[in-house]
Design a protein around this motif. Sequence first.
Motif, PDB file in Angstrom:
ATOM      1  N   ARG A  66      -6.213   3.519  -3.941  1.00 62.22           N
ATOM      2  CA  ARG A  66      -6.675   2.950  -2.682  1.00 62.22           C
ATOM      3  C   ARG A  66      -8.176   2.702  -2.767  1.00 62.22           C
ATOM      4  O   ARG A  66      -8.904   3.534  -3.285  1.00 62.22           O
ATOM      5  N   HIS A  67      -8.587   1.575  -2.254  1.00 58.98           N
ATOM      6  CA  HIS A  67     -10.011   1.225  -2.270  1.00 58.98           C
ATOM      7  C   HIS A  67     -10.516   1.176  -0.839  1.00 58.98           C
ATOM      8  O   HIS A  67     -10.896   0.117  -0.325  1.00 58.98           O
ATOM      9  N   ASP A  68     -10.516   2.318  -0.196  1.00 57.30           N
ATOM     10  CA  ASP A  68     -10.949   2.420   1.212  1.00 57.30           C
ATOM     11  C   ASP A  68     -12.451   2.504   1.311  1.00 57.30           C
ATOM     12  O   ASP A  68     -13.137   3.071   0.597  1.00 57.30           O
ATOM     13  N   SER A  84       0.810  -1.215   0.000  1.00 57.01           N
ATOM     14  CA  SER A  84       0.000   0.000   0.000  1.00 57.01           C
ATOM     15  C   SER A  84       0.843   1.265   0.000  1.00 57.01           C
ATOM     16  O   SER A  84       0.301   2.367   0.013  1.00 57.01           O
TER      17      SER A  84
END
Length: 91
Positions: A89-91, A27
């Motif tokens: 990012r896949h938050d 990340s």
Amino acid sequence: MTLQDSPPAPAPSLDDGILKVLANAGSGTLSAPEIAHALAPDGDWHGLLMPIRRAAVALALAGRLVIYRKGKPADPNDFRGVYRLGLPRHD
């Protein structure tokens, strides 16, 4: 046709190489020199810096990576200086 007669496997594209290096980084983000070193550990990595920048802009415009400047996402069409690259990012 023997193994010796078969054509060599095509080299992975620069885009694929950048994305693979970033995926291996997890990340976090990486600088262009860090990516260049990973792609050409024993070669002339300096020659990869501008192609990496051009590929990064195209990949960012396609939504496949993010260009960061001072820790914040930068406009792929308008950034200068030191930058880092990361996967979206896949938050």
